[in-house]
Design an enzyme around this catalytic site. Structure first.
Site, PDB file in Angstrom:
ATOM      1  N   HIS A  18       2.848   1.112  -6.421  1.00 37.40           N
ATOM      2  CA  HIS A  18       4.059   0.412  -5.955  1.00 37.40           C
ATOM      3  C   HIS A  18       4.663  -0.425  -7.081  1.00 37.40           C
ATOM      4  O   HIS A  18       5.871  -0.406  -7.305  1.00 37.40           O
ATOM      5  CB  HIS A  18       3.710  -0.559  -4.803  1.00 37.40           C
ATOM      6  CG  HIS A  18       3.265   0.093  -3.530  1.00 37.40           C
ATOM      7  ND1 HIS A  18       2.171  -0.324  -2.826  1.00 37.40           N
ATOM      8  CD2 HIS A  18       3.790   1.116  -2.826  1.00 37.40           C
ATOM      9  CE1 HIS A  18       2.031   0.417  -1.737  1.00 37.40           C
ATOM     10  NE2 HIS A  18       3.000   1.301  -1.712  1.00 37.40           N
ATOM     11  N   LYS A  42       2.895  -1.231  14.367  1.00 32.78           N
ATOM     12  CA  LYS A  42       2.011  -0.620  13.371  1.00 32.78           C
ATOM     13  C   LYS A  42       0.793  -1.510  13.174  1.00 32.78           C
ATOM     14  O   LYS A  42       0.937  -2.722  12.993  1.00 32.78           O
ATOM     15  CB  LYS A  42       2.765  -0.452  12.047  1.00 32.78           C
ATOM     16  CG  LYS A  42       2.567   0.899  11.414  1.00 32.78           C
ATOM     17  CD  LYS A  42       3.457   1.059  10.209  1.00 32.78           C
ATOM     18  CE  LYS A  42       3.007   2.260   9.387  1.00 32.78           C
ATOM     19  NZ  LYS A  42       3.827   2.455   8.206  1.00 32.78           N
ATOM     20  N   ARG A  91       4.849  11.068  -5.169  1.00 33.20           N
ATOM     21  CA  ARG A  91       3.587  11.302  -5.849  1.00 33.20           C
ATOM     22  C   ARG A  91       3.288  12.784  -6.046  1.00 33.20           C
ATOM     23  O   ARG A  91       2.793  13.193  -7.074  1.00 33.20           O
ATOM     24  CB  ARG A  91       2.434  10.658  -5.064  1.00 33.20           C
ATOM     25  CG  ARG A  91       2.431   9.164  -5.170  1.00 33.20           C
ATOM     26  CD  ARG A  91       1.530   8.555  -4.147  1.00 33.20           C
ATOM     27  NE  ARG A  91       1.980   8.902  -2.814  1.00 33.20           N
ATOM     28  CZ  ARG A  91       1.500   8.390  -1.698  1.00 33.20           C
ATOM     29  NH1 ARG A  91       0.521   7.531  -1.743  1.00 33.20           N
ATOM     30  NH2 ARG A  91       1.974   8.739  -0.520  1.00 33.20           N
ATOM     31  N   SER A 129      -2.116   3.109  -0.216  1.00 34.28           N
ATOM     32  CA  SER A 129      -2.680   1.900   0.398  1.00 34.28           C
ATOM     33  C   SER A 129      -3.844   2.270   1.315  1.00 34.28           C
ATOM     34  O   SER A 129      -4.854   1.564   1.364  1.00 34.28           O
ATOM     35  CB  SER A 129      -1.605   1.174   1.211  1.00 34.28           C
ATOM     36  OG  SER A 129      -0.570   0.722   0.376  1.00 34.28           O
TER      37      SER A 129
HETATM   38  O1  PNS Z   1       5.246   2.639   2.858  1.00 36.87           O
HETATM   39  P1  PNS Z   1       5.748   3.531   3.952  1.00 36.87           P
HETATM   40  O2  PNS Z   1       4.965   3.284   5.226  1.00 36.87           O
HETATM   41  O3  PNS Z   1       5.802   4.966   3.547  1.00 36.87           O
HETATM   42  O4  PNS Z   1       7.269   3.066   4.229  1.00 36.87           O
HETATM   43  C1  PNS Z   1       8.035   3.719   5.191  1.00 36.87           C
HETATM   44  C2  PNS Z   1       9.401   3.022   5.411  1.00 36.87           C
HETATM   45  C3  PNS Z   1       9.231   1.544   5.668  1.00 36.87           C
HETATM   46  C4  PNS Z   1      10.246   3.218   4.160  1.00 36.87           C
HETATM   47  C5  PNS Z   1      10.053   3.743   6.619  1.00 36.87           C
HETATM   48  O5  PNS Z   1       9.144   3.795   7.666  1.00 36.87           O
HETATM   49  C6  PNS Z   1      11.320   3.063   7.120  1.00 36.87           C
HETATM   50  O6  PNS Z   1      12.340   3.102   6.483  1.00 36.87           O
HETATM   51  N1  PNS Z   1      11.226   2.464   8.335  1.00 36.87           N
HETATM   52  C7  PNS Z   1      12.347   1.813   8.991  1.00 36.87           C
HETATM   53  C8  PNS Z   1      12.901   2.690  10.141  1.00 36.87           C
HETATM   54  C9  PNS Z   1      13.876   3.695   9.590  1.00 36.87           C
HETATM   55  O7  PNS Z   1      14.943   3.352   9.172  1.00 36.87           O
HETATM   56  N2  PNS Z   1      13.464   4.997   9.547  1.00 36.87           N
HETATM   57  C10 PNS Z   1      14.244   6.031   8.907  1.00 36.87           C
HETATM   58  C11 PNS Z   1      14.943   6.939   9.869  1.00 36.87           C
HETATM   59  S1  PNS Z   1      13.840   7.930  10.823  1.00 36.87           S
END
Ligand code: PNS
Length: 159
Positions: A18, A42, A91, A129
């Site tokens: 990150h 979550k 990745r 993570s």
């Molecule tokens: O580190 P992560 O868990 O891969 O992050 C995921 C994240 C936070 C980028 C994603 O879950 C997100 O944008 N969540 C907010 C809800 C949203 O806008 N989703 C996208 C449309 S389905």
């Protein structure tokens, strides 16, 4: 025009992967918002405030960074904040399908919003993570996975 981008994520907890993406984004754009997802549904190991504090420490050397929490749709948050692009690390090919779908959802919900993918540093290609949490919980060494300045704090919680 000044470019403001967001590096969104759960950051549960922050890893060196990150920090690498955030650092590279901070060199490419005028300002980088690091958006920590606040999603009570979550089952996070660290609270939102703890995840933000770890990120603050891990990115303390960067000038153009702002750590924020967000909830709801990223497409809405970016619109409210005048953010023009999402920056995410990729990745491996296995990340691509999920990330591509998210990018398309976000584009549909906010057509002004771009998604930019940075290829992961080869050193961090395997890093996640959840992997860090598993290694720590089983007594393994996580010192090459997380920033040194937050290593003890993360380990204490996950052991
Ligand atoms: O580190 P992560 O868990 O891969 O992050 C995921 C994240 C936070 C980028 C994603 O879950 C997100 O944008 N969540 C907010 C809800 C949203 O806008 N989703 C996208 C449309 S389905």
């Amino acid at each position: 025009m000044k470019t403001k981008v967001i590096c969104p994520g759960s950051f549960d907890p922050v890893t060196l992967g990150h920090v690498d993406i955030i650092t590279r984004a901070s060199k490419m754009f005028d300002s980088v918002v690091v958006g920590v997802l606040n999603n009570p549904a979550k089952n996070s190991s660290f609270t939102t405030e703890e995840r933000m504090e770890l990120l603050r420490k891990a990115t303390a050397g960067l000038q153009n960074i702002e750590i924020v929490e967000f909830d709801g749709l990223l497409a809405d948050y970016t619109r409210e904040r005048g953010i023009t692009a999402i920056v995410k690390g990729l990745r491996a090919v296995s990340d691509f399908e999920y990330e591509f779908q998210q990018a398309l959802f976000n584009k549909k919900l906010n057509p002004e919003l771009e998604t930019i993918f940075l290829t992961s540093n080869t050193e961090f290609m395997y890093l996640s993570s959840s992997g860090v949490k598993q290694v720590a919980s089983l007594g393994g060494d996580i010192s090459s996975f997380v920033p040194e300045c937050v290593h003890d704090e993360i380990l204490k919680r996950l052991k």
